[in-house]
Design a protein around this motif. Structure first.
Motif, PDB file in Angstrom:
ATOM      1  N   ASP A   1       0.991  -1.051   0.191  1.00 19.77           N
ATOM      2  CA  ASP A   1       0.028  -0.090   0.061  1.00 19.77           C
ATOM      3  C   ASP A   1       1.101   1.372   0.097  1.00 19.77           C
ATOM      4  O   ASP A   1       1.312   1.631   0.989  1.00 19.77           O
ATOM      5  CB  ASP A   1      -0.838   0.103   1.270  1.00 19.77           C
ATOM      6  CG  ASP A   1      -1.729   1.208   1.372  1.00 19.77           C
ATOM      7  OD1 ASP A   1      -1.760   2.039   0.247  1.00 19.77           O
ATOM      8  OD2 ASP A   1      -1.700   1.711   2.450  1.00 19.77           O
ATOM      9  N   PHE A   2       1.361   1.732  -1.398  1.00 25.86           N
ATOM     10  CA  PHE A   2       2.075   2.852  -1.182  1.00 25.86           C
ATOM     11  C   PHE A   2       1.517   4.040  -1.392  1.00 25.86           C
ATOM     12  O   PHE A   2       2.037   5.169  -1.128  1.00 25.86           O
ATOM     13  CB  PHE A   2       3.134   2.616  -2.566  1.00 25.86           C
ATOM     14  CG  PHE A   2       4.396   3.395  -2.618  1.00 25.86           C
ATOM     15  CD1 PHE A   2       5.441   3.139  -1.609  1.00 25.86           C
ATOM     16  CD2 PHE A   2       4.440   4.492  -3.276  1.00 25.86           C
ATOM     17  CE1 PHE A   2       6.534   3.846  -1.782  1.00 25.86           C
ATOM     18  CE2 PHE A   2       5.782   5.018  -3.213  1.00 25.86           C
ATOM     19  CZ  PHE A   2       6.929   4.820  -2.473  1.00 25.86           C
ATOM     20  N   ASP A   3       0.103   4.152  -1.731  1.00 27.62           N
ATOM     21  CA  ASP A   3      -0.546   5.425  -1.794  1.00 27.62           C
ATOM     22  C   ASP A   3      -1.043   5.802  -0.355  1.00 27.62           C
ATOM     23  O   ASP A   3      -1.812   6.881  -0.328  1.00 27.62           O
ATOM     24  CB  ASP A   3      -1.663   5.351  -2.989  1.00 27.62           C
ATOM     25  CG  ASP A   3      -2.529   4.319  -2.722  1.00 27.62           C
ATOM     26  OD1 ASP A   3      -2.818   3.781  -1.583  1.00 27.62           O
ATOM     27  OD2 ASP A   3      -3.256   4.358  -3.723  1.00 27.62           O
ATOM     28  N   GLY A   4      -1.170   4.936   0.623  1.00 26.72           N
ATOM     29  CA  GLY A   4      -1.655   5.259   1.946  1.00 26.72           C
ATOM     30  C   GLY A   4      -2.848   4.871   2.117  1.00 26.72           C
ATOM     31  O   GLY A   4      -3.438   5.806   2.828  1.00 26.72           O
ATOM     32  N   ASP A   5      -3.819   4.652   1.288  1.00 27.11           N
ATOM     33  CA  ASP A   5      -5.314   4.470   1.361  1.00 27.11           C
ATOM     34  C   ASP A   5      -5.781   3.128   2.268  1.00 27.11           C
ATOM     35  O   ASP A   5      -6.932   2.990   2.315  1.00 27.11           O
ATOM     36  CB  ASP A   5      -5.959   4.452  -0.063  1.00 27.11           C
ATOM     37  CG  ASP A   5      -5.769   3.080  -0.699  1.00 27.11           C
ATOM     38  OD1 ASP A   5      -4.913   2.267  -0.261  1.00 27.11           O
ATOM     39  OD2 ASP A   5      -6.345   2.990  -1.740  1.00 27.11           O
TER      40      ASP A   5
END
Length: 228
Positions: A28-32
């Motif tokens: 989860d790199f976009d932090g959602d």
């Protein structure tokens, strides 16, 4: 859950991860709050990077470069188990196809000879990262074209300098018969599966050299007839 669609074989999302790879490597790199390898570009790219790091990607090194291999350097020196310092390959007369010098840091590092079509196609000195790419798909040509596509995106590199010869003239069953004949003579071809991997290619080269023939390191109709 409904968005987690796969191919018929179970490959998931843009990276085409199998379910076990998704569980191990998806990020989860976009932090959602969830790894989304279907719709999130940051998650897709970070997950692929995480996969490559897991399998040993060496930061700061590329995948390899196209080279020219002199006739006196045996094509049977190919393979991930026959690595040498890049400086040793250079001392044998191997040069980059673009006529540039290898960087000093590369000269000290390990390089591996790759000749996917033997003497009938381009040759490469690859880094261990090439074999990390192959963890994604265990095909020399897959790894080669992924690396080459990345070079074209990053640097605008054009086509290979070396040309591909007649490498698709045999049926897979013909190559498998050749492999079985080599196995009967004590050569390690990897598997008699009809696919000319590096063990088959270099076994061909060794057999050719032992029998006074020019080493091509690739199957052809004449070789199949001789070994049957």
């Amino acid at each position: 859950v409904n968005a987690m669609k796969s191919s018929w074989a179970g490959a998931l999302g843009q990276p085409q991860f199998m379910p076990t790879s998704f569980l191990k490597h998806a990020v989860d790199f976009d932090g959602d709050g969830r790894p989304d390898i279907w719709n999130s570009t940051p998650d897709v790219l970070a997950s692929i990077a995480n996969y490559l790091v897991h399998y040993g990607w060496l930061r700061g090194r590329g995948w390899g470069v196209e080279v020219t291999v002199p006739a006196n350097v045996s094509c049977a020196l190919e393979g991930p188990d026959q690595g040498k310092k890049v400086s040793d390959w250079v001392a044998m007369g191997i040069r980059r196809a673009d006529n540039k010098a290898f960087q000093a840091s590369e000269l000290k590092a390990e390089g591996l000879l790759l000749m996917p079509a033997g003497r009938s196609g381009p040759a490469f000195i690859v880094t261990p990262n090439f074999y990390v790419i192959k963890q994604y798909n265990n095909s020399d040509l897959y790894g080669l074209f992924i690396g080459h596509a990345a070079d074209r995106i990053a640097k605008g590199d054009a086509t290979f300098a070396g040309s591909w010869g007649p490498v698709g003239d045999l049926h897979r069953s013909d190559i498998a018969a050749l492999q079985r004949a080599l196995e009967a003579k004590g050569y390690d071809v990897g598997s008699a599966d009809g696919l000319p991997g590096f063990k088959t290619r270099r076994s061909i080269g060794v057999w050719q050299a032992k029998n006074g023939k020019p080493a091509t390191c690739f199957p052809d109709a004449g070789l199949v007839a001789q070994l049957k």
